[in-house]
Scaffold this motif. Structure first.
Motif, short mmCIF file in Angstrom:
data_model
loop_
_atom_site.label_atom_id
_atom_site.label_comp_id
_atom_site.label_asym_id
_atom_site.label_seq_id
_atom_site.Cartn_x
_atom_site.Cartn_y
_atom_site.Cartn_z
N GLU A 188 0.83 -1.20 0.00
CA GLU A 188 0.00 0.00 0.00
C GLU A 188 0.87 1.25 0.00
O GLU A 188 0.59 2.23 -0.71
CB GLU A 188 -0.91 -0.01 1.23
N GLU A 189 1.97 1.23 0.77
CA GLU A 189 2.92 2.35 0.80
C GLU A 189 3.54 2.56 -0.58
O GLU A 189 3.66 3.71 -1.06
CB GLU A 189 4.01 2.07 1.83
N THR A 190 3.94 1.48 -1.22
CA THR A 190 4.57 1.57 -2.54
C THR A 190 3.64 2.26 -3.54
O THR A 190 4.06 3.12 -4.32
CB THR A 190 4.93 0.16 -3.05
N LYS A 191 2.37 1.87 -3.51
CA LYS A 191 1.38 2.47 -4.42
C LYS A 191 1.06 3.91 -4.01
O LYS A 191 0.87 4.78 -4.88
CB LYS A 191 0.10 1.62 -4.41
N LEU A 192 1.01 4.19 -2.71
CA LEU A 192 0.76 5.55 -2.22
C LEU A 192 1.78 6.53 -2.79
O LEU A 192 1.44 7.61 -3.26
CB LEU A 192 0.80 5.57 -0.69
N ILE A 193 3.05 6.12 -2.74
CA ILE A 193 4.12 7.00 -3.23
C ILE A 193 4.06 7.14 -4.74
O ILE A 193 4.28 8.24 -5.29
CB ILE A 193 5.49 6.48 -2.77
N LEU A 194 3.75 6.06 -5.46
CA LEU A 194 3.60 6.17 -6.91
C LEU A 194 2.52 7.20 -7.24
O LEU A 194 2.72 8.07 -8.11
CB LEU A 194 3.21 4.81 -7.50
N ASP A 195 1.40 7.15 -6.55
CA ASP A 195 0.31 8.10 -6.80
C ASP A 195 0.72 9.51 -6.43
O ASP A 195 0.36 10.48 -7.12
CB ASP A 195 -0.94 7.69 -6.01
N THR A 243 10.47 6.42 -9.15
CA THR A 243 10.24 4.99 -8.92
C THR A 243 9.89 4.73 -7.47
O THR A 243 10.35 5.43 -6.56
CB THR A 243 11.49 4.16 -9.29
N SER A 244 9.10 3.70 -7.25
CA SER A 244 8.70 3.27 -5.91
C SER A 244 8.82 1.75 -5.86
O SER A 244 8.21 1.06 -6.68
CB SER A 244 7.27 3.72 -5.61
N HIS A 245 9.61 1.24 -4.90
CA HIS A 245 9.96 -0.18 -4.88
C HIS A 245 9.37 -0.90 -3.67
O HIS A 245 9.55 -0.44 -2.53
CB HIS A 245 11.47 -0.36 -4.86
N PHE A 246 8.71 -2.02 -3.92
CA PHE A 246 8.33 -2.93 -2.85
C PHE A 246 9.45 -3.95 -2.73
O PHE A 246 9.72 -4.71 -3.66
CB PHE A 246 7.00 -3.62 -3.18
#
Length: 508
Positions: A188-195, A243-246
């Protein structure tokens, strides 16, 4: 693009030689210059002012989502990298390594390193490993989670083909590093930062982007999943803008980030990392710039309104300067993007024409001229950088003060609409291998013209196909879209089943 012989401030024009145009724009706008240190750059005040605005605005967005800033060492022990094999392999060729301390003079009078280090130190290419060592000490229980930290820093990645802002050995960035109790929270954090990145680049930089997941071959070394935003610039190439990495539990295992979970058992943390860099400035230039220089979106311009006094006779100067200063004071009381307007009066003792062209090349959103005739009418002359250079409008001082924020909003929206139309015009759905190769092949191989763009095409997920396209055309998968509008079909290269179209492009 300008294809006529009209005289422009920047030579060559974009359609003549886009890479050289880019370098000349940077030079003309005094954004940056190459350093005496190979591969490094000096960011000049105007360029750094853009970065400061990006930094301030992004930082506010990070803080609003619960993140806080910290700072970690520039030097990372080599043994830290060895703990995460895939990670160190991914960065090995780019690492700068410190092996000695202390300089001494040899017999020939030359300086040389004197004292070998017990353990070599890697100059920070990215901080997962050194930050992980701190997190391993800080995290003991699920009650210590989440850890939501960002740092603003410089990094070093040895660059063989430097290009100002886009690729330099040392560059500036922010890097977020977080630890979570569960896999779901980390994803969820990874997607939050992408958005967040998408919103920042769209709303502040006026650049539309494609978002999605990187293919396995393009993934951050050691990550489970890499999400990215990809912008199209005016030569129709892609720039990875964030970029946002899980990271799953890979780095937590390597660094020993463990905590006692709610059942009293030891568990490894789930981590993420994410970053944006000064290549955003290069993206801005290539997206909005024209043949007269930079064009800056008002939200990130160091100066949003420049006031140019026009006093051809010295006796007019005091009254004109008084009017300019009064106007600046009134404008500074106005707000745009929730902060006071950035207004400057150009007080330099040089010709008005020279001043005007300098600010045109720097991309200031609004230029104001006030001369003797304007004083008589209590008026001014306004020029917008998003409109043709010779386009001017006369307006009363009072009216301009009232509508200045609205004009800046109009410029911001216009740049985004223009960039969006450009991207849409150069994004194509492609159904066959032949059309794909034709799309990405220039007609003039000796001096390739601007061609291609973004291609939406089906792919079977094969790394071999991906490598073949990269070798043949220098085209890569930029993102695999995350949206739910997937459209199953057949891979245009193999005829095998494909779950969805992916975004292909040549890139920087």
């Amino acid at each position: 693009m300008n294809t006529t012989d009209t005289k422009t401030a920047i030579t060559p024009r974009r359609d003549q030689d886009f890479p050289e145009w880019y370098q000349q724009v940077i030079r003309a706008a005094e954004l940056a210059e190459p350093s005496d240190v190979r591969g490094c750059m000096v960011i000049r005040p105007w360029g750094y002012g853009i970065w400061e605005n990006m930094q301030r605005q992004l930082d506010a967005m990070f803080r609003a989502t619960g993140h806080r800033n910290a700072y970690f060492p520039l030097f990372i022990p080599l043994s830290y990298f060895a703990k995460e094999a895939e990670h160190v392999e991914g960065f090995a060729k780019e690492c700068a390594v410190v092996t000695h301390t202390r300089l001494e003079v040899d017999a020939d009078g030359k300086m040389k390193p004197a004292s070998p280090l017990t353990e070599p130190l890697v100059v920070r290419p990215t901080s997962e490993t050194i930050i992980g060592a701190s997190y391993a000490r800080w995290v003991q229980s699920y009650r210590d989670l989440p850890v939501l930290i960002n740092q603003w820093a410089n990094v070093v990645r040895w660059e063989m083909r430097p290009r100002l802002f886009l690729r330099t050995t040392e560059f500036l960035w922010q890097e977020g590093h977080t630890v979570h109790e569960t896999e779901a929270e980390a994803r969820e954090e990874t997607k939050l930062i992408l958005d967040l990145y998408e919103r920042f680049v769209r709303d502040h930089l006026a650049v539309p982007v494609f978002t999605g997941e990187k293919s396995e071959s393009e993934r951050f070394p050691g990550a489970v999943q890499t999400l990215a935003i990809e912008a199209m610039v005016q030569d129709r190439r892609a720039i990875q803008a964030g970029t946002s990495h899980f990271l799953g539990q890979n780095f937590a295992r390597a660094s020993g980030i463990q905590f006692q979970n709610r059942e009293g058992k030891q568990e490894f943390g789930w981590t993420t990392s994410w970053g944006m860099t000064t290549r955003l400035i290069g993206t801005l230039i290539m997206m909005h710039g024209d043949d007269d220089g930079v064009v800056l979106p008002p939200r990130i311009a160091p100066t949003q309104i420049i006031i140019v006094p026009v006093a051809t006779k010295e006796e007019w100067r005091p009254r004109i300067m008084e009017a300019c200063d009064s106007l600046a004071l009134q404008l500074q009381g106005k707000r745009f993007g929730d902060v006071p307007l950035e207004v400057e009066v150009d007080r330099r003792d040089i010709g008005g024409g020279v001043k005007n062209w300098e600010w045109i090349k720097k991309g200031v959103p609004i230029r104001i001229e006030i001369g003797p005739r304007d004083l008589e009418k209590n008026a001014l002359v306004i020029s917008r950088r998003d409109q043709p250079i010779k386009a001017k409008e006369s307006m009363s001082l009072q009216e301009f003060v009232a509508v200045a924020p609205e004009i800046l909003t109009s410029i911001q929206q216009n740049l985004l609409e223009r960039a969006t139309k450009f991207r849409e015009a150069n994004t194509r759905v492609i159904e066959s291998k032949k059309d794909f190769y034709d799309f990405f092949t220039s007609k003039n191989s000796a001096k390739p013209e601007i061609h291609g763009g973004f291609a939406l095409a089906h792919w079977n997920g094969s790394r071999e196909v991906e490598e073949q396209i990269k070798n043949d055309l220098k085209v890569t998968i930029r993102v695999v879209p995350l949206d739910d509008s997937s459209e199953p079909g057949k891979c245009i290269f193999t005829g095998e089943p494909s779950a969805r179209r992916v975004v292909w492009a040549k890139s920087y």
